[in-house]
Design a protein around this motif. Structure first.
Motif, short mmCIF file in Angstrom:
data_model
loop_
_atom_site.label_atom_id
_atom_site.label_comp_id
_atom_site.label_asym_id
_atom_site.label_seq_id
_atom_site.Cartn_x
_atom_site.Cartn_y
_atom_site.Cartn_z
N GLU A 106 -14.14 1.12 7.67
CA GLU A 106 -13.32 2.16 7.04
C GLU A 106 -11.86 1.75 6.93
O GLU A 106 -11.13 2.25 6.05
CB GLU A 106 -13.44 3.47 7.81
CG GLU A 106 -12.94 3.43 9.26
CD GLU A 106 -13.93 2.85 10.23
OE1 GLU A 106 -13.60 2.82 11.44
OE2 GLU A 106 -15.03 2.46 9.81
N ASP A 107 -11.42 0.83 7.77
CA ASP A 107 -10.02 0.38 7.71
C ASP A 107 -9.75 -0.54 6.53
O ASP A 107 -8.60 -0.89 6.25
CB ASP A 107 -9.65 -0.35 9.01
CG ASP A 107 -9.59 0.58 10.21
OD1 ASP A 107 -9.19 1.76 10.02
OD2 ASP A 107 -9.95 0.16 11.32
N GLY A 137 -10.61 0.30 3.46
CA GLY A 137 -10.60 1.14 2.26
C GLY A 137 -9.30 1.18 1.50
O GLY A 137 -9.31 1.40 0.29
N ASP A 138 -8.17 0.95 2.17
CA ASP A 138 -6.88 1.02 1.48
C ASP A 138 -6.20 -0.35 1.38
O ASP A 138 -5.01 -0.44 1.10
CB ASP A 138 -5.95 2.00 2.21
CG ASP A 138 -5.68 1.57 3.66
OD1 ASP A 138 -6.36 0.63 4.14
OD2 ASP A 138 -4.78 2.17 4.29
N LYS A 139 -6.96 -1.40 1.57
CA LYS A 139 -6.39 -2.75 1.55
C LYS A 139 -6.90 -3.55 0.35
O LYS A 139 -7.92 -3.22 -0.24
CB LYS A 139 -6.73 -3.48 2.86
CG LYS A 139 -6.10 -2.83 4.08
CD LYS A 139 -6.53 -3.48 5.37
CE LYS A 139 -5.79 -2.87 6.56
NZ LYS A 139 -6.04 -1.41 6.70
N THR A 140 -6.15 -4.59 0.01
CA THR A 140 -6.56 -5.49 -1.06
C THR A 140 -7.62 -6.44 -0.51
O THR A 140 -7.33 -7.30 0.33
CB THR A 140 -5.37 -6.31 -1.59
OG1 THR A 140 -4.34 -5.41 -2.03
CG2 THR A 140 -5.79 -7.18 -2.77
N ASN A 156 -15.00 3.00 -3.48
CA ASN A 156 -13.83 3.89 -3.60
C ASN A 156 -12.50 3.16 -3.42
O ASN A 156 -11.45 3.80 -3.34
CB ASN A 156 -13.94 5.02 -2.57
CG ASN A 156 -15.18 5.87 -2.78
OD1 ASN A 156 -15.47 6.26 -3.90
ND2 ASN A 156 -15.93 6.13 -1.72
N ASN A 157 -12.54 1.84 -3.35
CA ASN A 157 -11.32 1.05 -3.17
C ASN A 157 -10.92 0.40 -4.50
O ASN A 157 -11.57 -0.55 -4.94
CB ASN A 157 -11.53 -0.02 -2.10
CG ASN A 157 -10.27 -0.82 -1.82
OD1 ASN A 157 -9.27 -0.72 -2.53
ND2 ASN A 157 -10.30 -1.64 -0.77
N HIS A 193 -8.63 -1.56 -5.08
CA HIS A 193 -8.06 -2.89 -4.86
C HIS A 193 -9.13 -3.89 -4.38
O HIS A 193 -8.79 -4.93 -3.82
CB HIS A 193 -6.94 -2.82 -3.82
CG HIS A 193 -5.89 -1.81 -4.15
ND1 HIS A 193 -5.10 -1.89 -5.27
CD2 HIS A 193 -5.53 -0.66 -3.51
CE1 HIS A 193 -4.27 -0.85 -5.30
NE2 HIS A 193 -4.52 -0.09 -4.25
N TYR A 194 -10.38 -3.55 -4.64
CA TYR A 194 -11.49 -4.42 -4.22
C TYR A 194 -12.01 -5.20 -5.42
O TYR A 194 -12.17 -4.67 -6.52
CB TYR A 194 -12.62 -3.59 -3.64
CG TYR A 194 -13.87 -4.39 -3.33
CD1 TYR A 194 -13.90 -5.29 -2.26
CD2 TYR A 194 -15.03 -4.25 -4.11
CE1 TYR A 194 -15.06 -6.02 -1.97
CE2 TYR A 194 -16.18 -4.97 -3.83
CZ TYR A 194 -16.18 -5.86 -2.75
OH TYR A 194 -17.31 -6.58 -2.48
N ASP A 214 -4.96 -8.95 1.25
CA ASP A 214 -4.95 -8.54 2.65
C ASP A 214 -6.16 -9.07 3.42
O ASP A 214 -6.04 -9.49 4.58
CB ASP A 214 -4.95 -7.01 2.76
CG ASP A 214 -3.70 -6.38 2.19
OD1 ASP A 214 -2.61 -6.97 2.35
OD2 ASP A 214 -3.82 -5.29 1.59
#
Length: 251
Positions: free
Chosen positions: A120-121, A123-126, A147-148, A150-151, A170
């Motif tokens: 889950e960590d 989810g907001d990273k590249t 849902n990311n 930046h993936y 990231d």
């Protein structure tokens, strides 16, 4: 009839079926995923497949094509088998026992001090992963990456490792053996400073893979050979040869 002729004739009759059934098999392997597959015809996976089939007299001709094209060739029976595949691939085939595994990690740069305690960590990273990672890893990772925004997934894993080590992303999600191989290569080429440190977060269970065959007899020959090379030490010797050449690979 002379005794020697009789014995020779009997031996020919007894062993002819095994010799006659030996074939040169065209097997699909992923294009250049060292240390598992080199397009020179060696690598951990290629060596294991060759050794397992050798006990039945078969030889292997590697075929290197992208995943999608490989599925088409298999369905058209233009090849005899395909390696590094899972039964959930959707391919109608005769699947072998598990014969190898990838162990994927989430790699980050140590200097960024990113908190990665779970999927889950991410989810907001590249995040950049290998091709079809969301499908093969699946589970919580697949859900989180849907849902990311930046993936992304890319086929070239050397580029994936380079992007991470240059600080352009990231997180890189990839097998530890492949990552370490490319890191050493990039350092040796002077494209990355060895002082660049990374962290590897063990968020995923190892993913087992099979080989699939058109002919169920070839699958059975492979499975028997796989048991044999595990018992006689050949399997471990293959891994050890590449570990000694490159680095430690957990398996």
């Amino acid at each position: 009839m002379p005794f020697r002729v009789v014995v020779g004739w009997l031996c020919l009759v007894l062993f002819w079926p095994a010799v006659a059934s030996a074939r040169d098999l065209k097997i699909i392997f992923s294009s250049y995923t060292p240390p598992y597959v080199f397009e020179s015809g060696e690598g951990i996976v290629i060596d294991i497949v060759k050794a397992a089939l050798k006990s039945s007299g078969h030889t292997v001709t590697p075929v290197y094509v992208p995943i999608g094209r490989g599925f088409e060739m298999f369905a058209e029976k233009r090849v005899d088998g395909t390696a590094i595949i899972r039964e959930n691939s959707g391919l109608t085939a005769n699947y072998s026992a598990d014969f190898m595994q990838y162990h994927n990690f989430a790699f980050t740069l140590k200097e960024r001090n990113l908190r990665v305690r779970g999927v889950e960590d991410l989810g907001d990273k590249t995040v950049v992963a290998f091709q079809n990672a969301s499908k093969y890893i699946g589970g919580a990772f697949g859900t989180a990456m849907v849902n990311n925004p930046h993936y992304k997934e890319i086929a070239n894993q050397e580029t994936q490792a380079l992007m991470l080590l240059l600080g352009r992303i990231d997180v890189a999600v990839m097998d530890e053996g492949i990552f370490r191989f490319y890191r050493e290569k990039l350092v040796a080429e002077g494209r990355i400073d060895r002082k660049v440190e990374y962290e590897a977060f063990n968020l995923f269970e190892p993913t087992p893979y099979k080989t699939a065959f058109v002919d169920p007899k070839m699958r059975d020959d492979f499975d028997r050979g796989l048991v044999a090379i595990r018992q006689d030490g050949t399997y471990d010797a293959i891994y050890r040869r590449y570990i000694d050449r490159y680095f430690e690979i957990k398996r």
